[in-house]
Design an enzyme around this catalytic site. Structure first.
Site, PDB file in Angstrom:
ATOM      1  N   GLY A   1       0.802  -1.216   0.000  1.00 29.57           N
ATOM      2  CA  GLY A   1       0.000   0.000   0.000  1.00 29.57           C
ATOM      3  C   GLY A   1       0.838   1.270   0.000  1.00 29.57           C
ATOM      4  O   GLY A   1       2.071   1.239   0.141  1.00 29.57           O
ATOM      5  N   HIS A   2       0.159   2.393  -0.102  1.00 26.72           N
ATOM      6  CA  HIS A   2       0.826   3.700  -0.156  1.00 26.72           C
ATOM      7  C   HIS A   2       1.562   3.985   1.147  1.00 26.72           C
ATOM      8  O   HIS A   2       1.096   3.659   2.233  1.00 26.72           O
ATOM      9  CB  HIS A   2      -0.200   4.795  -0.424  1.00 26.72           C
ATOM     10  CG  HIS A   2      -1.234   4.939   0.648  1.00 26.72           C
ATOM     11  ND1 HIS A   2      -1.055   5.736   1.749  1.00 26.72           N
ATOM     12  CD2 HIS A   2      -2.436   4.350   0.793  1.00 26.72           C
ATOM     13  CE1 HIS A   2      -2.111   5.658   2.505  1.00 26.72           C
ATOM     14  NE2 HIS A   2      -2.979   4.820   1.955  1.00 26.72           N
TER      15      HIS A   2
END
Lengths: 327, 327, 327
Positions: free
Chosen positions: C241-242
């Site tokens: 994920g970011h």
């Protein structure tokens, strides 16, 4: 580009505490921010960082009362998360370079209908009777099968594969590697133990304002349509089976899988790695925790569930405690 | 294309109750069917829909006895699911437009051997010594590495990536984004805590009549071959590790992962999101429920298991009840 | 190519028992080996095979004492796994055909900077201001967004998609279908139940000696960078994920998902299908078993955990036994 805090406060309807003439030129997370950057405090979990941040300014809630001295300038706003997000959108719009050309190494069937101000990148392939609405960006290496329709103001990132007959609405974003409209997983067992492929004659219909993550797969319906409603947000590596329907504004996190013919309501929030059995119906507003197993329909709206077996969150948390006691 | 119910009954060896001259021109699910469509009732769960369906005709089992009046015409057959599937296949055959040309923007090494009536789409890349059998469709943007062999009557959908030395049999379908033959995940730890890449010198061998779903990944063997037997059906986003072997007619649903060197027998049915540990052996005819953890070999054939820990299904269901009581 | 056992023993500092003039020309697993092949025995689980193997020679540990007669020749070495891996690397180097040309159907922006001896395959697209270091192989159908930098001696396999501003170090391998730098999954809820896209203005930074598996997705940061440190090995179909950070030499198996802003330490080993919640921190040297749910930070280094709820491995195993008793 540089902006003064006074200018920023004006854009987000905020009030500056400190020096309104200070200028910022980038965004940063509060724990990483350096001088020249604008940061924000939305999640109280991050409050300690504000007392030491190097950010030139921090967007905070109007309700925020510092517990000790803060070196940064502050801009008080209604909702710091909405404010930073608004500013980031303005920044993005100013910095994006929308293209509107058709690169000569794209392959476009002569029966395709391409709207105004469309970009079609190199090595993209548009089949017979494809329709693309105005302002849509088809990045390089995209495949669009015959009769597929893409609305206006969409962004189709590099390498997306869209099978025939797929319909995509307006203002949608599809990230790289997503596959939309591939065959549903349907096989009829034969007497000798082998399987016959069941033709998948339906399609996928995606409404407006939908986002689809990288390498997500959405299967076409066996007959009829797999349907993704307006405003749905789907993360990366999600599997959406044939004939699934997902209601408006439902959000689905990464690596979740939804088996064939299941219907998920509106305004649901599904965490990552959840599995849904086939042929079930999930009520509007349902929240499902990560890695859960949803094997039966959920009839009452707005419930929160987690676990395997799936339980209401309160019971799930109790089960977790009891499970720990078994360890 | 329109067909009368008499014609359809003839094709599937059925008997019409109602008007044999009525015509249909599409297929539809019983709960969504409109006038002009042919539907079917196979799963008793959907029986209520037959009493209100707008379908012009419904394929039903010879054993089906209506509980109340039905507006639709009926066609009674041995097995409605097989009948609809047969009709859909006929429809698909009549509607498909098999291409047999090589588009000029495909890149094909001069040492590649291409069979008769092959289609190779634009922006596909066939490396040195690739072999493609007759009637195979290589859609656009496919990559085929050197020495790879694809059999006859295969469909390789847009954007599939096939690494060097892969062997694919006849009558196989590979959906978009699948990656076949990428390196197995093998690293030798070094004294300083870093890892050395172990060369992956083997390949992937896929037999006839295999289907592989979108964005599924099948790793090449470290040495020897990763083997997918005849008739295997693999859904989307499945991970098949190096040196795995999957037996004939085994079916594997989406997002399941199989660790290196595990051998799965024939005629197994594996649900979605299952995890298999490495170096284990699963007996023929084994059924595994969704999200299960298969950490040990299963020696006896035809068992049904589920859960984590993996238990025979009967015990698993008892465990679920007891777990609920902990919540 | 053929090598005598004497030559091989010399390369890996080993001692031949048997005939040093015997020649081998391929590698094979001990249970599958035929005459002419070199095999190895590293895992004691496979010891029985050595007494019947058809391999012409087997690499064994100096400590290995046969329990009965072995037909094969043996080469005793310090670490048979390291030895076979070294030999395989030598073999691979001799057999690889590194290309250093730019195929004329690649599309390269005139502002891109391409190093010495770089290969760029057909249908690859390099955007404005892309930088590619010397000896790097960009295989066909790769997309590289503007301002992205790829180091030297990298291999970017066919169809990889690298979004703008991504930075990749030296000696990295990225497998087909991986997507690096796509938007983080961030949406701000609006009063009407719909969501606003939060612009993702950060990037992905990947250090040297990193391997990334097929169809893995690594999201760019919302602001700042998603960071993959030196020597990290990521398997297929993993979601990162970011704003995630992964420390040096950490290994992550297939289908694991890591939610936004989580930080995983150095030298961790994460098995397959694990889920990490967002905003947590995992200590160096942590080991996580397959399908585990990591929902809280782990503060003490070098622990081993598994399960849902996550428990120390010893307690997890006890929990499994107790769960079985519930079945």
């Amino acid at each position: 580009m540089k902006f003064s805090l006074a200018q920023i406060a004006h854009l987000v309807n905020g009030t500056v505490t400190g020096n309104p003439d200070v200028e910022v030129n980038t965004f940063a997370k509060i724990e990483e921010a350096m001088e020249g950057s604008l940061s924000f405090l939305a999640n109280p979990k991050y409050e300690n960082y504000i007392y030491n941040t190097q950010a030139s300014a921090v967007l905070v809630s109007k309700e925020f009362t510092p517990k000790s001295k803060i070196k940064s300038n502050l801009i008080a706003v209604e909702d710091p998360y909405v404010a930073i997000s608004t500013l980031m959108q303005m920044y993005q719009k100013n910095n994006s370079d929308i293209k509107s050309s058709i690169e000569d190494t794209a392959k476009i069937d002569k029966t395709a209908q391409i709207g105004k101000d469309v970009y079609i990148g190199s090595f993209s392939y548009l089949s017979e009777k494809v329709v693309v609405g105005h302002n849509t960006q088809i990045m390089p290496q995209v495949f669009i099968g015959k009769n597929a329709k893409i609305g206006h103001d969409c962004i189709i990132m590099p390498g997306v594969k869209i099978y025939s007959d797929t319909v995509i609405g307006d203002y949608c974003t599809v990230h790289s590697g997503a596959v939309i409209g591939s065959d549903g997983f349907g096989f009829a067992p034969k007497a000798d133990g082998s399987y016959e492929n069941i033709p998948q004659l339906g399609n996928v219909i995606i409404a407006d304002y939908v986002n689809i993550g990288s390498n997500t797969t959405i299967d076409r319906a066996t007959m009829g349509s797999t349907k993704i409603a307006k405003g749905v947000k789907i993360d990366n590596l999600v599997q959406v089976g044939h004939n699934v329907e997902i209601g408006e504004n439902t959000v689905i996190a990464a690596q979740t899988g939804i088996s064939g013919s299941t219907k998920i309501g509106k305004n649901c929030v599904v965490a990552g790695q959840v599995g849904f059995a086939g042929h079930i119906t999930i009520a509007d507003g349902t929240k499902i925790g990560g890695q859960s197993a949803v094997t039966k329909s959920i009839r009452n709206p707005n419930g929160s569930f987690a676990g395997r077996p799936l339980l209401p969150v309160k019971e799930y948390l109790k089960m977790l405690v009891n499970l720990k006691n078994l360890g």
